[in-house]
Design an enzyme around this catalytic site. Structure first.
Site, PDB file in Angstrom:
ATOM      1  N   ASP A 100       0.818  -1.210   0.000  1.00 11.89           N
ATOM      2  CA  ASP A 100       0.000   0.000   0.000  1.00 11.89           C
ATOM      3  C   ASP A 100       0.853   1.263   0.000  1.00 11.89           C
ATOM      4  O   ASP A 100       1.422   1.643   1.019  1.00 11.89           O
ATOM      5  CB  ASP A 100      -0.890  -0.030   1.245  1.00 11.89           C
ATOM      6  CG  ASP A 100      -1.814   1.162   1.348  1.00 11.89           C
ATOM      7  OD1 ASP A 100      -2.040   1.826   0.317  1.00 11.89           O
ATOM      8  OD2 ASP A 100      -2.321   1.418   2.448  1.00 11.89           O
ATOM      9  N   GLY A 102      -0.363   4.088  -0.121  1.00 11.24           N
ATOM     10  CA  GLY A 102      -1.178   5.116   0.503  1.00 11.24           C
ATOM     11  C   GLY A 102      -1.108   5.123   2.015  1.00 11.24           C
ATOM     12  O   GLY A 102      -1.855   5.848   2.671  1.00 11.24           O
ATOM     13  N   SER A 142     -13.862   1.392   7.940  1.00  5.51           N
ATOM     14  CA  SER A 142     -14.690   0.198   8.008  1.00  5.51           C
ATOM     15  C   SER A 142     -14.300  -0.664   9.202  1.00  5.51           C
ATOM     16  O   SER A 142     -14.867  -1.735   9.415  1.00  5.51           O
ATOM     17  CB  SER A 142     -14.534  -0.617   6.724  1.00  5.51           C
ATOM     18  OG  SER A 142     -13.185  -0.949   6.513  1.00  5.51           O
ATOM     19  N   ASP A 287      -2.051   5.648  -5.132  1.00  8.94           N
ATOM     20  CA  ASP A 287      -2.257   4.680  -4.055  1.00  8.94           C
ATOM     21  C   ASP A 287      -2.499   3.269  -4.586  1.00  8.94           C
ATOM     22  O   ASP A 287      -3.587   2.944  -5.053  1.00  8.94           O
ATOM     23  CB  ASP A 287      -3.446   5.151  -3.212  1.00  8.94           C
ATOM     24  CG  ASP A 287      -3.660   4.321  -1.962  1.00  8.94           C
ATOM     25  OD1 ASP A 287      -2.991   3.281  -1.800  1.00  8.94           O
ATOM     26  OD2 ASP A 287      -4.519   4.704  -1.151  1.00  8.94           O
ATOM     27  N   THR A 290      -5.498   1.136  -3.065  1.00 10.86           N
ATOM     28  CA  THR A 290      -6.887   1.533  -3.317  1.00 10.86           C
ATOM     29  C   THR A 290      -7.345   0.954  -4.647  1.00 10.86           C
ATOM     30  O   THR A 290      -6.655   1.070  -5.651  1.00 10.86           O
ATOM     31  CB  THR A 290      -7.015   3.068  -3.360  1.00 10.86           C
ATOM     32  OG1 THR A 290      -6.781   3.588  -2.047  1.00 10.86           O
ATOM     33  CG2 THR A 290      -8.392   3.503  -3.827  1.00 10.86           C
ATOM     34  N   THR A 291      -8.494   0.331  -4.657  1.00  9.51           N
ATOM     35  CA  THR A 291      -9.010  -0.291  -5.875  1.00  9.51           C
ATOM     36  C   THR A 291      -9.517   0.743  -6.868  1.00  9.51           C
ATOM     37  O   THR A 291      -9.327   0.600  -8.074  1.00  9.51           O
ATOM     38  CB  THR A 291     -10.172  -1.241  -5.535  1.00  9.51           C
ATOM     39  OG1 THR A 291      -9.746  -2.165  -4.536  1.00  9.51           O
ATOM     40  CG2 THR A 291     -10.626  -2.002  -6.764  1.00  9.51           C
TER      41      THR A 291
END
Length: 471
Positions: A100, A102, A142, A287, A290-291
């Site tokens: 990641d 990000g 989440s 990022d 991130t999808t």
């Protein structure tokens, strides 16, 4: 019955463990995972991404709290995330961690956590593990992870850092990570670390272990293929680039502002051939964790206004847009240099249920969503998040010094067609040299003269896990 491609992918890391003639560069194959309810996980993905960067939905009132290695990557669950095998402790214990750019922290689920992951770190079995006892919680929108700040020996792609700081996690919100994922390896800068620690890649750079101070990604595409749990997902190259994965030159763009996230400015955008204003605030975080692509509210609305029949979704899907599945959505984007095209395959995340949309035709979720309003302030707060929806269409390079992000056109046949065809093992890594570091492209450290390293790690990418982890 196991398919030959998956067997080959499983055996690839062992075949690549022999000495490599290309000193200072390691290519890591990436593995990808997929899940059946990809669209159902989108609300969690959106929520987590907003929390990661300190955004709130529009109208909301709450606020934020000298070597090179080529590593095979695993694509998990049809492009949801990409992860790598990271070894922690003495003797080493192996874990699949999301890669990641990000975020900047390294954390792993431990055996003290009740059913946190399918593979958990047993700290008592590591002779080099040391815990400070300092508690820390990291929130992801989440869910969250809680644990103790610790340090241990960490190895990735043939590189080792002793006493690497990490979070030994003892509690994880249910559903935050799924499948075989055990945590996250942050590839951002130390300035955004919740641990106030030096990230693994930056520690390698500081220790002069890399041929060049940079790392690079090729991310494979499977979003438009039949559902699969894992597949070869591309290659991460530590300390250099892999010339077999791109064509032409790498176009480097200096980071905007001091190093924190990998920040660039969105310069221009078009949808269906129509120019869309990027707005007055166009700072974007690049990022890999991130999808999707996240855009400011007014820009997102303008983007989808160019697609006939599109509509904004509501309820738990608020912020997302849907469009007729029969429509090919074509997007181009520029960060001040070349203009890059995003494949329609990456703009289509899959069909949504009829109860989600009022449309009479079959609708599909789009790859660009409304991230809402930033609750941060200052010159380094991104208003765009550029994730794998874009990054699958380019060869990307993250350079530490001088700090920049680079993009290049993918080599012929790599994830470039409108139907999303991907070569599962484009690097074709063997015991002979398969990559070189181009001069002047630093981002994972300078070369160490000690020994040649050829380590092939399986990087696992999990769509389900990725959607819920969007750090």
């Amino acid at each position: 019955m196991f398919s030959l491609p998956l067997i080959a992918a499983a055996l690839l890391p062992f075949a690549l463990a022999a000495p490599h003639s290309d000193a200072g560069v390691i290519h890591v194959p990436i593995v990808r995972r997929s899940q059946t309810n990809r669209v159902a996980n989108l609300p969690k993905a959106v929520e987590a991404l907003r929390a990661k960067y300190g955004f709130r939905p529009t109208g909301a009132t709450y606020s934020k709290r000298a070597n090179t290695a080529a590593v095979p990557i695993t694509d998990e669950e049809n492009d949801s995330s990409y992860s790598g095998v990271v070894s922690i402790g003495t003797p080493a214990q192996n874990f699949d961690l999301v890669l990641d750019t990000g975020s900047s922290d390294l954390w792993v689920a431990t055996s003290s956590c009740s059913v946190c992951a399918s593979s958990e770190f047993t700290t008592s079995k590591s002779s080099t593990f040391q815990s400070s006892g300092t508690p820390l919680e990291i929130n992801y929108g989440s869910g969250s992870v809680k644990g103790s700040v610790a340090e241990d020996t960490v190895t990735f792609g043939g590189f080792t850092i002793n006493q690497q700081e990490l979070l030994a996690v003892s509690s994880i919100t249910s559903g935050l990570i799924t499948g075989e994922l055990s945590g996250i390896m942050g590839l951002g800068f130390n300035t955004i670390s919740a641990l106030n620690a030096t990230p693994f890649w930056q520690a390698l750079y500081n220790a002069n272990q890399l041929s060049e101070p940079l790392f690079s990604f090729y991310l494979a595409r499977y979003i438009d293929q039949s559902t699969m749990s894992t597949a070869p997902g591309g290659t991460l190259t530590l300390g250099g680039t892999n010339s077999s994965l791109y064509q032409g030159s790498i176009e480097y763009l200096d980071l905007t502002g001091p190093a924190s996230y990998w920040l660039l400015n969105v310069n221009s955008l078009s949808v269906q051939g129509n120019t869309v204003s990027v707005g007055s605030s166009s700072l974007a975080a690049i990022d890999t964790g991130t999808t999707l692509i996240a855009a400011p509210s007014t820009v997102a609305a303008d983007i989808w206004a160019q697609v006939p029949g599109s509509e904004a979704l509501t309820g738990e899907y608020a912020g997302l847009y849907a469009f007729p599945c029969t429509t090919d959505v074509t997007v181009t984007i520029s960060f001040g240099g070349s203009t890059w095209t995003i494949s329609p395959a990456d703009m289509n995340l899959g069909s949504i249920s009829s109860s989600t949309s009022a449309a009479t035709t079959q609708m599909c979720a789009g790859g660009i969503f409304d991230i809402g309003t930033s609750v941060g302030s200052g010159s380094n707060v991104p208003t765009w998040i550029i994730g794998d929806t874009f990054l699958k269409n380019v060869y990307s390079v993250f350079r530490a010094n001088p700090a920049a992000v680079g993009f290049a056109q993918l080599a012929s046949g790599l994830s470039t067609t409108a139907t999303g065809t991907s070569n599962p093992n484009p690097a074709k890594v063997t015991n002979s040299a398969t990559s070189t570091s181009s001069s002047g492209n630093p981002l994972l450290g300078a070369a160490s003269p000690r020994s040649n390293i050829a380590v092939s790690l399986t990087l696992l990418a999990s769509v389900a896990a990725f959607f819920t982890i969007l750090l």
